[in-house]
Scaffold this motif. Structure first.
Motif, PDB file in Angstrom:
ATOM      1  N   ARG A   5       0.897  -1.264   0.029  1.00  0.00           N
ATOM      2  CA  ARG A   5      -0.118   0.122   0.073  1.00  0.00           C
ATOM      3  C   ARG A   5       0.928   1.314  -0.069  1.00  0.00           C
ATOM      4  NH1 ARG A   5      -4.046  -0.397   5.008  1.00  0.00           N
ATOM      5  NH2 ARG A   5      -4.506  -2.700   4.668  1.00  0.00           N
ATOM      6  N   PRO A   6       0.473   2.260  -0.559  1.00  0.00           N
ATOM      7  CA  PRO A   6       1.244   3.490  -0.622  1.00  0.00           C
ATOM      8  C   PRO A   6       1.139   4.082   0.811  1.00  0.00           C
ATOM      9  CG  PRO A   6      -0.349   3.771  -2.445  1.00  0.00           C
ATOM     10  CD  PRO A   6      -0.685   2.193  -1.629  1.00  0.00           C
ATOM     11  N   ALA A   7       2.253   4.777   1.141  1.00  0.00           N
ATOM     12  CA  ALA A   7       2.401   5.268   2.546  1.00  0.00           C
ATOM     13  C   ALA A   7       1.527   6.058   2.779  1.00  0.00           C
ATOM     14  CB  ALA A   7       4.042   5.605   2.729  1.00  0.00           C
ATOM     15  N   ALA A   8       1.191   7.043   1.701  1.00  0.00           N
ATOM     16  CA  ALA A   8       0.300   8.075   1.942  1.00  0.00           C
ATOM     17  C   ALA A   8      -1.063   7.426   2.473  1.00  0.00           C
ATOM     18  CB  ALA A   8       0.321   9.004   0.704  1.00  0.00           C
ATOM     19  N   SER A   9      -1.504   6.357   1.866  1.00  0.00           N
ATOM     20  CA  SER A   9      -2.792   5.952   2.346  1.00  0.00           C
ATOM     21  C   SER A   9      -2.889   5.503   3.739  1.00  0.00           C
ATOM     22  CB  SER A   9      -3.191   4.921   1.143  1.00  0.00           C
ATOM     23  OG  SER A   9      -2.709   3.771   1.357  1.00  0.00           O
ATOM     24  N   ASP A  10      -1.714   4.732   4.154  1.00  0.00           N
ATOM     25  CA  ASP A  10      -1.453   4.423   5.239  1.00  0.00           C
ATOM     26  C   ASP A  10      -1.578   5.634   6.623  1.00  0.00           C
ATOM     27  OD1 ASP A  10      -1.393   1.775   4.722  1.00  0.00           O
ATOM     28  OD2 ASP A  10       0.780   1.417   4.815  1.00  0.00           O
ATOM     29  N   ALA A  11      -0.964   6.591   6.215  1.00  0.00           N
ATOM     30  CA  ALA A  11      -1.109   7.730   7.052  1.00  0.00           C
ATOM     31  C   ALA A  11      -2.336   8.381   6.901  1.00  0.00           C
ATOM     32  CB  ALA A  11       0.222   8.751   6.316  1.00  0.00           C
ATOM     33  N   ALA A  12      -2.731   8.601   5.805  1.00  0.00           N
ATOM     34  CA  ALA A  12      -4.431   8.933   6.065  1.00  0.00           C
ATOM     35  C   ALA A  12      -5.301   8.160   6.934  1.00  0.00           C
ATOM     36  CB  ALA A  12      -4.848   9.146   4.552  1.00  0.00           C
ATOM     37  N   ARG A  13      -5.296   6.929   6.859  1.00  0.00           N
ATOM     38  CA  ARG A  13      -5.876   5.919   7.302  1.00  0.00           C
ATOM     39  C   ARG A  13      -5.570   6.012   8.855  1.00  0.00           C
ATOM     40  NH1 ARG A  13      -4.383   1.356   9.643  1.00  0.00           N
ATOM     41  NH2 ARG A  13      -2.622   1.117   7.952  1.00  0.00           N
ATOM     42  N   ARG A  14      -4.226   6.133   9.135  1.00  0.00           N
ATOM     43  CA  ARG A  14      -4.100   6.426  10.742  1.00  0.00           C
ATOM     44  C   ARG A  14      -4.224   7.717  11.409  1.00  0.00           C
ATOM     45  NH1 ARG A  14       0.654   3.609   8.988  1.00  0.00           N
ATOM     46  NH2 ARG A  14       1.773   5.647   8.443  1.00  0.00           N
ATOM     47  N   GLN A  15      -4.373   8.773  10.278  1.00  0.00           N
ATOM     48  CA  GLN A  15      -5.022  10.296  10.938  1.00  0.00           C
ATOM     49  C   GLN A  15      -6.432   9.886  11.074  1.00  0.00           C
ATOM     50  OE1 GLN A  15      -3.293  12.655  11.838  1.00  0.00           O
ATOM     51  NE2 GLN A  15      -5.071  13.598  12.480  1.00  0.00           N
ATOM     52  N   ARG A  16      -7.137   9.365  10.288  1.00  0.00           N
ATOM     53  CA  ARG A  16      -8.558   9.227  10.391  1.00  0.00           C
ATOM     54  C   ARG A  16      -8.957   8.481  11.763  1.00  0.00           C
ATOM     55  NH1 ARG A  16      -8.650   7.856   4.785  1.00  0.00           N
ATOM     56  NH2 ARG A  16      -8.836   5.551   5.648  1.00  0.00           N
ATOM     57  N   LEU A  20     -10.994  10.314  14.890  1.00  0.00           N
ATOM     58  CA  LEU A  20     -12.124   9.853  15.218  1.00  0.00           C
ATOM     59  C   LEU A  20     -12.100   9.128  16.730  1.00  0.00           C
ATOM     60  CD1 LEU A  20     -15.099   9.039  14.818  1.00  0.00           C
ATOM     61  CD2 LEU A  20     -14.324   6.874  14.082  1.00  0.00           C
ATOM     62  N   SER A  21     -10.829   8.730  16.984  1.00  0.00           N
ATOM     63  CA  SER A  21     -10.760   8.375  18.362  1.00  0.00           C
ATOM     64  C   SER A  21     -10.854   9.416  19.430  1.00  0.00           C
ATOM     65  CB  SER A  21      -9.279   7.760  18.356  1.00  0.00           C
ATOM     66  OG  SER A  21      -9.248   6.407  17.870  1.00  0.00           O
ATOM     67  N   GLN A  22     -10.222  10.581  19.102  1.00  0.00           N
ATOM     68  CA  GLN A  22     -10.055  11.764  19.617  1.00  0.00           C
ATOM     69  C   GLN A  22     -11.432  12.458  20.090  1.00  0.00           C
ATOM     70  OE1 GLN A  22      -7.862  12.697  21.570  1.00  0.00           O
ATOM     71  NE2 GLN A  22      -8.595  14.995  22.347  1.00  0.00           N
ATOM     72  N   VAL A  23     -12.123  12.512  19.143  1.00  0.00           N
ATOM     73  CA  VAL A  23     -13.528  13.062  19.290  1.00  0.00           C
ATOM     74  C   VAL A  23     -14.302  12.252  19.923  1.00  0.00           C
ATOM     75  CG1 VAL A  23     -15.658  13.436  17.754  1.00  0.00           C
ATOM     76  CG2 VAL A  23     -13.486  14.376  16.902  1.00  0.00           C
ATOM     77  N   LEU A  89     -14.955   6.471  31.505  1.00  0.00           N
ATOM     78  CA  LEU A  89     -13.692   7.235  31.763  1.00  0.00           C
ATOM     79  C   LEU A  89     -12.670   6.100  31.168  1.00  0.00           C
ATOM     80  CD1 LEU A  89     -14.330   8.654  35.096  1.00  0.00           C
ATOM     81  CD2 LEU A  89     -13.971   9.878  33.147  1.00  0.00           C
ATOM     82  N   ARG A  90     -12.833   4.806  31.416  1.00  0.00           N
ATOM     83  CA  ARG A  90     -11.999   3.655  30.973  1.00  0.00           C
ATOM     84  C   ARG A  90     -12.044   3.626  29.596  1.00  0.00           C
ATOM     85  NH1 ARG A  90      -8.267   2.621  32.329  1.00  0.00           N
ATOM     86  NH2 ARG A  90      -8.373   0.361  32.235  1.00  0.00           N
ATOM     87  N   LEU A  91     -13.163   3.842  28.890  1.00  0.00           N
ATOM     88  CA  LEU A  91     -13.193   3.924  27.404  1.00  0.00           C
ATOM     89  C   LEU A  91     -12.221   5.045  26.990  1.00  0.00           C
ATOM     90  CD1 LEU A  91     -14.550   2.926  24.614  1.00  0.00           C
ATOM     91  CD2 LEU A  91     -16.370   4.447  25.039  1.00  0.00           C
ATOM     92  N   ALA A  92     -12.340   6.180  27.595  1.00  0.00           N
ATOM     93  CA  ALA A  92     -11.490   7.477  27.076  1.00  0.00           C
ATOM     94  C   ALA A  92     -10.160   6.841  26.862  1.00  0.00           C
ATOM     95  CB  ALA A  92     -11.853   8.604  28.042  1.00  0.00           C
ATOM     96  N   SER A  93      -9.488   6.173  27.839  1.00  0.00           N
ATOM     97  CA  SER A  93      -8.163   5.739  28.218  1.00  0.00           C
ATOM     98  C   SER A  93      -7.892   4.734  26.933  1.00  0.00           C
ATOM     99  CB  SER A  93      -7.791   5.072  29.546  1.00  0.00           C
ATOM    100  OG  SER A  93      -8.599   3.814  29.683  1.00  0.00           O
ATOM    101  N   ALA A  94      -8.988   3.766  26.596  1.00  0.00           N
ATOM    102  CA  ALA A  94      -8.717   3.066  25.464  1.00  0.00           C
ATOM    103  C   ALA A  94      -8.526   3.762  24.174  1.00  0.00           C
ATOM    104  CB  ALA A  94      -9.791   2.228  25.417  1.00  0.00           C
ATOM    105  N   LEU A  95      -9.523   4.679  23.949  1.00  0.00           N
ATOM    106  CA  LEU A  95      -9.498   5.791  22.807  1.00  0.00           C
ATOM    107  C   LEU A  95      -8.103   6.536  22.694  1.00  0.00           C
ATOM    108  CD1 LEU A  95     -13.167   6.727  23.045  1.00  0.00           C
ATOM    109  CD2 LEU A  95     -12.057   5.082  21.081  1.00  0.00           C
ATOM    110  N   GLN A 100      -3.203   7.124  19.799  1.00  0.00           N
ATOM    111  CA  GLN A 100      -1.699   6.913  19.744  1.00  0.00           C
ATOM    112  C   GLN A 100      -1.164   5.828  18.850  1.00  0.00           C
ATOM    113  OE1 GLN A 100      -0.648   6.670  23.732  1.00  0.00           O
ATOM    114  NE2 GLN A 100      -0.805   8.795  24.182  1.00  0.00           N
ATOM    115  N   GLY A 101      -2.192   4.959  18.218  1.00  0.00           N
ATOM    116  CA  GLY A 101      -1.767   3.844  17.364  1.00  0.00           C
ATOM    117  C   GLY A 101      -1.505   2.610  17.978  1.00  0.00           C
ATOM    118  N   ARG A 102      -1.879   2.530  19.274  1.00  0.00           N
ATOM    119  CA  ARG A 102      -1.731   1.417  19.830  1.00  0.00           C
ATOM    120  C   ARG A 102      -2.968   0.606  20.318  1.00  0.00           C
ATOM    121  NH1 ARG A 102      -0.188   2.544  24.698  1.00  0.00           N
ATOM    122  NH2 ARG A 102      -0.302   4.883  24.511  1.00  0.00           N
ATOM    123  N   PRO A 103      -4.137   0.127  19.262  1.00  0.00           N
ATOM    124  CA  PRO A 103      -5.202  -0.336  19.468  1.00  0.00           C
ATOM    125  C   PRO A 103      -5.029  -1.752  20.052  1.00  0.00           C
ATOM    126  CG  PRO A 103      -4.709  -0.582  17.164  1.00  0.00           C
ATOM    127  CD  PRO A 103      -3.563   0.367  17.810  1.00  0.00           C
TER     128      PRO A 103
END
Length: 187
Positions: A5-16, A20-23, A89-95, A100-103
């Motif tokens: 996969r192109p690195a750009a699509s991986d970066a875009a996926r990680r950013q999405r 979404l995790s932050q929101v 609150l515990r869900l917030a720590s998971a999110l 941070q990329g550690r799902p």
């Protein structure tokens, strides 16, 4: 033959995922605080007539709705909310771990598991607190009209099932994450 996969699509996926995790994390934190505060405000300060209307009991039953009865009703109403708030609150720590990329790490797994436990506990306690609350609100009812109302809905049954399944998945993920972290120390 596999194609990279192109690195750009991986970066875009990680950013999405991070966005979404932050929101979702912020929403979980807001709801975790708002639910108990709303319950305290409603049950602590709403006029007795409003409480009677919401509980579908005659307003006359709450004409002598004293401080002790109000405090007991408030505590019972908050009983299912508190484990849900803890779970959020515990869900917030998971999110945050997701962001941070550690799902698949231990923090994400235990946070998801604890959220599921909070949902399950909330649902069970809602059944219990609802029955007890019906007794408290009919405390001053005339003889023969006191109530014990037990309410079970399909939504409650579904939430019990979802909570139980997600708890099991969370436990399995937490076990897997702990094993992976232990194995990483040997390398």
């Amino acid at each position: 033959m596999t194609t990279a996969r192109p690195a750009a699509s991986d970066a875009a996926r990680r950013q999405r995922i991070a966005t979404l995790s932050q929101v979702t994390r912020v929403a979980a934190l807001v709801i975790a605080v708002a639910l108990p505060l709303a319950g305290l405000t409603y049950w602590g300060f709403a006029p007795a007539e409003t409480l009677a209307g919401a509980a579908l009991v005659p307003a006359a039953w709450l004409t002598e709705f004293g401080l002790g009865q109000r405090l007991l009703a408030t505590a019972l109403a908050l009983l299912p909310v508190l484990p849900l708030s803890w779970g959020l609150l515990r869900l917030a720590s998971a999110l945050e771990a997701f962001r941070q990329g550690r799902p698949f790490g231990l923090v994400a797994a235990t946070g998801m598991r604890d959220f599921a436990i909070g949902v399950f506990a909330c649902t069970v306690l809602k059944l219990v607190s609802g029955a007890l609350l019906s007794m408290v609100l009919s405390w001053n009812a005339p003889a023969g009209q006191k109530q014990l109302a037990i309410s079970v809905s399909s939504d409650m049954l579904l939430m019990l099932l979802v909570g139980a399944v997600l708890t099991l998945v969370g436990w399995a993920l937490a076990e897997a994450a702990a094993i992976a972290e232990e194995n990483a120390q040997f390398i």
